[in-house]
Design a protein around this motif. Structure first.
Motif, PDB file in Angstrom:
ATOM      1  N   CYS A 345       0.821  -1.214   0.000  1.00 46.46           N
ATOM      2  CA  CYS A 345       0.000   0.000   0.000  1.00 46.46           C
ATOM      3  C   CYS A 345       0.851   1.258   0.000  1.00 46.46           C
ATOM      4  N   LYS A 361       0.107   4.480   2.325  1.00 41.77           N
ATOM      5  CA  LYS A 361      -1.285   4.909   2.498  1.00 41.77           C
ATOM      6  C   LYS A 361      -1.612   5.051   3.987  1.00 41.77           C
ATOM      7  N   ASN A 363      -4.320   4.104   5.561  1.00 40.57           N
ATOM      8  CA  ASN A 363      -5.046   2.964   6.128  1.00 40.57           C
ATOM      9  C   ASN A 363      -5.307   1.932   5.035  1.00 40.57           C
ATOM     10  N   LYS A 365      -8.246   0.834   4.043  1.00 41.43           N
ATOM     11  CA  LYS A 365      -9.418   1.163   3.237  1.00 41.43           C
ATOM     12  C   LYS A 365      -9.059   2.022   2.024  1.00 41.43           C
ATOM     13  N   SER A 366      -7.983   2.799   2.158  1.00 46.02           N
ATOM     14  CA  SER A 366      -7.579   3.672   1.055  1.00 46.02           C
ATOM     15  C   SER A 366      -6.673   2.952   0.073  1.00 46.02           C
ATOM     16  N   CYS A 367      -6.534   1.663   0.259  1.00 46.72           N
ATOM     17  CA  CYS A 367      -5.588   0.893  -0.553  1.00 46.72           C
ATOM     18  C   CYS A 367      -6.300  -0.279  -1.204  1.00 46.72           C
ATOM     19  N   PRO A 401     -12.390   5.880   5.403  1.00 42.70           N
ATOM     20  CA  PRO A 401     -11.224   5.948   4.513  1.00 42.70           C
ATOM     21  C   PRO A 401     -10.301   7.133   4.784  1.00 42.70           C
ATOM     22  N   THR A 402     -10.774   8.129   5.545  1.00 42.39           N
ATOM     23  CA  THR A 402      -9.945   9.303   5.813  1.00 42.39           C
ATOM     24  C   THR A 402      -9.253   9.252   7.173  1.00 42.39           C
TER      25      THR A 402
END
Length: 618
Positions: A345, A361, A363, A365-367, A401-402
């Motif tokens: 990621c 990244k 987290n 979720k953002s990957c 995701p943030t």
């Protein structure tokens, strides 16, 4: 064979009053008698710079001994009917650069595969040295920061090999009686500042977002030296190998560093420690062993952190002939590294010339990554001598995701006293936000008392500082200054709090004080140990072993502060009395009824005899 050591004669006016004291001088002070000062005091051997500093800051006649205030009084040691302390003799001069767990003769008995032979291999109990490591003849107190960044006395690190091997790379030059460090490196011949400026176009180095940085294979640590100028704390490491004294040069310059290597065991740092990491021609095979080494960097890199790779295979189209490798081989290596980075990621943010920059990244979720083999849930901080793994360290869970996995940090210096995410999330047993804040207040009080006793604490006189039992990092936080840095050591038998220390924007490592520390002799100006000896009581290892190791890594005329229970302090004083230390026990700052006492000691200046000087690199 034991050598007779040379000690400095006493003079009337050569030492700062705060670092010249003994039980004898306390008595003289009470009588109103003169203070015995030591020649070659904390500013070197009488060179012009040292003499000027002495003129400005030293007056032994005016300010005798340590200035203990009325509530911080000298406490006489409790007399004992036991035999007097044994006297520790100097080791042979051949041991002036002795590193017990990284000695070459022992290292060569281990496999070279995965750099195992360059890892820690400590001597068994029966082979431990029971003597005092001598300083080389002519040893001089290092230049104060920031001059030390650029100059090192040859007599302190008498090895010229790097001036020859790296002559065309702007690493180090030999000039008269000093080494000069121009600030260059293999991948930044125009200087570290220009190199860091290029990195700062992509990485937020200037605003406090990046505070802790890992330098893998650091050479003489010029990158770290110039990152310090930008209020970034580097943690540099390099092996003890044929590039003699890399780490020794780094520490002599006043830059944090340890002897270490990416080999077969995990680095002594917890997950999510560093805001950035870099490899500047470190020649680590990142894609080999199923990407084990890059996965280890990923483990210690914070979500949202940056990784810099400069040197092979980056810019292979320009250098493939110089590197004597085929285009196909180098292109395949870079492709493998980039594929591995994606699986972790990481996103490539920049590639130009010799530099590539990746960002992890924030987290999972953002990957969007393919399936990976994740490491099983375990005690993430149980790292000591644990085998490095080829699995991927999972991100902590997030709800959106943030959200930054593991918790978002404020920019430095705000993060120094903000409640760290590990504390806020209840990840440290027994530590609440309230107890964390109380601990910070307590250490501000303790450090204020220390400064009343050691007046130059907090100045460049004590640049390289170690806290041997760092807890939550309160001692280092209370001392925080660009004039100094603190190596926060968390013993492996203590609570695993090192992650909190890194979240505060400080640096450190795990260690077992029954073994030698991963550094050269004479690399720290001041050593602090609060509760350490009580922690190692019950025969976990001998006090003598710990104290001899403290003496090894402490510079001549360096200071020691031990805070512990009175019975422990008395045991420590008895051993220290045979180690060429001048020692004093004083009351707790809250008064004599508090059972905790403080021992303050100064290591005397003494060196190996001239005839036995052990320069192996003439």
């Amino acid at each position: 064979m034991v050598q007779t050591a040379e000690c400095a004669p006493q003079t009337a006016n050569s030492l700062l009053y705060l670092t010249s004291f003994s039980l004898q001088t306390y008595t003289e002070r009470e009588r109103g008698g003169p203070l015995a000062c030591f020649q070659k005091s904390g500013f070197g051997k009488g060179d012009g710079y040292a003499m000027e500093m002495n003129k400005q800051q030293v007056n032994c006649n005016v300010s005798p001994s340590l200035d203990f205030e009325s509530h911080h009084k000298y406490v006489a040691p409790i007399e004992s009917s036991e035999p007097k302390a044994k006297v520790f003799e100097p080791c042979d001069a051949k041991f002036t650069d002795y590193t017990p767990c990284q000695e070459q003769d022992r290292a060569m008995k281990f496999p070279r595969e995965n750099m195992i032979y360059r890892e820690r291999h400590c001597p068994p109990k029966e082979e431990k040295l029971r003597c005092l490591i001598p300083a080389p003849n002519g040893y001089t107190t290092p230049f104060p920061w920031p001059k030390s960044r650029d100059y090192v006395y040859y007599s302190n690190v008498p090895f010229k090999s790097l001036t020859v091997e790296k002559a065309n790379q702007n690493w180090v030059e030999y000039q008269g009686n000093v080494f000069k460090f121009p600030g260059g490196g293999t991948m930044f011949p125009q200087g570290a500042d220009a190199y860091i400026d290029e990195l700062a176009r992509v990485i937020p180095i200037a605003d406090g977002t990046v505070r802790t940085a890992l330098d893998t294979g650091c050479g003489v640590a010029s990158w770290g030296a110039y990152m310090l100028k930008r209020n970034v704390l580097p943690m540099s490491f390099a092996p003890r190998d044929n590039h003699e004294a890399q780490v020794q040069f780094a520490l002599e310059r006043g830059v944090p560093a340890i002897i270490g290597v990416l080999g077969s065991i995990k680095l002594p740092y917890p997950p999510r420690s560093f805001d950035m990491a870099q490899c500047s021609r470190c020649l680590i095979q990142w894609a080999s062993n199923d990407g084990m080494y890059l996965k280890e960097v990923d483990r210690v890199l914070r979500p949202g952190g940056y990784w810099v790779l400069s040197g092979p295979p980056i810019n292979w189209k320009t250098y493939y002939k110089t590197w004597k490798r085929t285009k196909e081989d180098l292109e395949a290596e870079q492709t493998s590294i980039e594929d591995l980075a994606k699986s972790l990621c990481w996103e490539k943010k920049y590639e130009k010339g010799d530099i590539a920059i990746f960002r992890k990244k924030i987290n999972a979720k953002s990957c969007k990554r393919k399936s990976a083999i994740y490491c099983e849930a375990s005690d993430d901080d149980n790292l000591w001598y644990k085998k490095m793994e080829t699995c991927v360290t999972p991100f902590p869970e997030v709800e959106s995701p943030t959200e930054v996995a593991g918790g978002e940090l404020k920019k430095f210096p705000a993060r120094l006293y903000d409640v760290p995410p590990r504390v806020r999330n209840g990840e440290v047993p027994g530590v609440t936000p309230e107890s964390y804040e109380e601990d910070s207040k307590l250490w501000k009080k303790h450090v204020a008392a220390y400064k009343r006793s050691i007046r130059l604490l907090g100045t460049t006189r004590y640049r390289n500082i170690m806290d041997m039992n760092a807890g939550l990092g309160g001692f280092a936080a209370a001392l925080e200054s660009s004039k100094l840095w603190v190596m926060n050591v968390v013993p492996i038998i203590a609570e695993k709090t090192l992650g909190v220390i890194y979240e505060r924007g400080l640096i450190g490592m795990y260690h077992d004080w029954c073994e030698g520390f991963s550094t050269y002799p004479r690399t720290y100006d001041l050593i602090h140990a609060s509760g350490l000896f009580k922690l190692y009581d019950n025969n976990k290892c001998e006090y003598e072993d710990i104290l001899l190791e403290m003496d090894r890594i402490l510079r001549p005329e360096g200071m020691v502060i031990v805070r512990d229970e009175v019975d422990v302090i008395n045991k420590v004083m008895k051993i220290a009395g045979g180690m060429r230390w001048d020692v004093k026990m004083v009351d707790h700052e809250d008064g004599p009824l508090v059972p905790q006492k403080i021992l303050i000691a100064m290591k005397q200046y003494w060196v190996a005899p001239a005839a036995a000087s052990n320069s192996t690199d003439q």
